[in-house]
Design an enzyme around this catalytic site. Structure first.
Site, PDB file in Angstrom:
ATOM      1  CE1 TYR A   8      -3.950   2.214   0.905  1.00 14.01           C
ATOM      2  CE2 TYR A   8      -2.170   3.348   2.490  1.00 14.01           C
ATOM      3  CZ  TYR A   8      -3.490   3.269   1.824  1.00 14.01           C
ATOM      4  OH  TYR A   8      -4.582   4.434   1.955  1.00 14.01           O
ATOM      5  CE  LYS A  36      -2.701   5.467  -0.732  1.00 13.14           C
ATOM      6  NZ  LYS A  36      -4.019   6.014  -1.398  1.00 13.14           N
ATOM      7  CB  VAL A  81      -7.590   1.401  15.612  1.00 13.61           C
ATOM      8  CG1 VAL A  81      -6.556   0.711  14.748  1.00 13.61           C
ATOM      9  CG2 VAL A  81      -6.803   3.026  15.903  1.00 13.61           C
TER      10      VAL A  81
END
Length: 310
Positions: free
Chosen positions: A142, A146, A185
């Site tokens: 990921y 990016k 989270v």
């Protein structure tokens, strides 16, 4: 202005479109029909286009006569991106290159603004807080995709004079955040605490993150439109670190309900400490975070409780 937000039907996109519409811009959101907040943004006045981003015709149709393009699309999240790096690259980087080629051929578009990942592009930090010139060694695919997009933005600026701005964002949270635990989270911890469910924490809870309120992020993205300075990359965070145990404690205070925590083994892609130095954004973007962690989580909780009543 006519502003296109690719991936604008999600959590961050809904807040960004809200702020852009408040300033009387024409906002076009391009996303999959299944995106969570298309109806929400449509009611505020955004134009909605749905389709597959990998279809070049769809992309071309969305950006006609536009001034600014935001790219918020990601088909992966940090915890699943290492499962299939080829898929990660094909669906994210290749699709973005198609967009760049279409934008290059449109004379009207003045700038591309890209929310990158301040939490993953740096990898394991050598020094905290992390400045924008810190080495970039992501430990998940990921973060690599990016970073690849950032580099292609630089390349197209050099080759085609296509202006851009990159915001490396910390851990976003706030109203309308998904609570399924795939990413974010605070939303997941809130939902589980409200429903008396067990919170799963990887490691001993000492992992430190830079949590930044989504409304503050949207302000930074909005400020990037008119920015004309030399630096192109900005950290966007709170500039403060909080570990996962602290987040659970704050949630307990706000909800007045104890958190049931289960600790389990660390994950290989979790950076132990990530706090961003945001002084460049303060100096050049004229931006600073306004909402502290307690107030931000309280707003998230109030919003979640309202949704539960409906």
């Amino acid at each position: 202005m006519r502003i296109v937000i690719f991936g604008g039907g999600g959590f961050l996109g809904s807040h960004l479109s809200e702020k852009l519409l408040d300033e009387q811009n024409d906002v076009i959101i391009f996303d999959l029909p299944s995106a969570n907040y298309l109806d929400y943004s449509a009611k505020l006045g955004a134009e909605i286009i749905t389709g597959n981003f990998l279809d070049v015709y769809n992309v071309r149709k969305a950006i006609v006569n536009s001034d600014i393009v935001y790219y918020l699309i990601s088909t992966t999240v940090p915890k699943n991106s290492n499962n299939d790096p080829q898929y990660d690259i094909q669906t994210n980087v290749i699709g973005f290159l198609n967009l760049l080629d279409e934008v290059r051929n449109m004379n009207t578009i003045r700038k591309i603004i890209f929310p990158s990942s301040g939490g993953t592009v740096y990898g394991i930090p050598e020094k905290v807080p992390i400045k924008e010139d810190h080495p970039t060694n992501p430990i998940c695919s990921y973060g690599i995709h990016k970073l690849a997009i950032e580099k292609y933005l630089y390349l197209y600026w050099i080759l085609n004079n296509l202006d851009y701005c990159i915001l490396r964002i910390g851990n976003a949270y706030g109203e309308r955040q998904p609570t399924d635990g795939t990413q974010g989270v605070i939303g997941a911890f809130l939902r589980k605490t409200i429903h008396n469910e067990e919170i799963l924490i990887f490691g001993d809870g000492s992992i430190i993150r830079d949590f930044v309120y989504v409304g503050d992020i949207a302000d930074a993205l909005k400020n990037a439109i008119h920015y004309r300075g030399t630096p192109k990359i900005f950290n966007i965070g709170s500039g403060k670190g909080h570990n996962l145990n602290e987040i659970a404690e704050i949630i307990t205070k706000i909800t007045e309900k104890p958190s049931k925590i289960k600790y389990t083994a660390n994950r290989s892609f979790d950076v132990p400490n990530n706090v961003l130095d945001i002084s460049r954004a303060r100096n050049f973007l004229e931006w600073k975070p306004k909402v502290d962690i307690f107030e931000g989580i309280k707003r998230s909780y109030v919003s979640m409780m309202k949704q539960n009543k409906h």
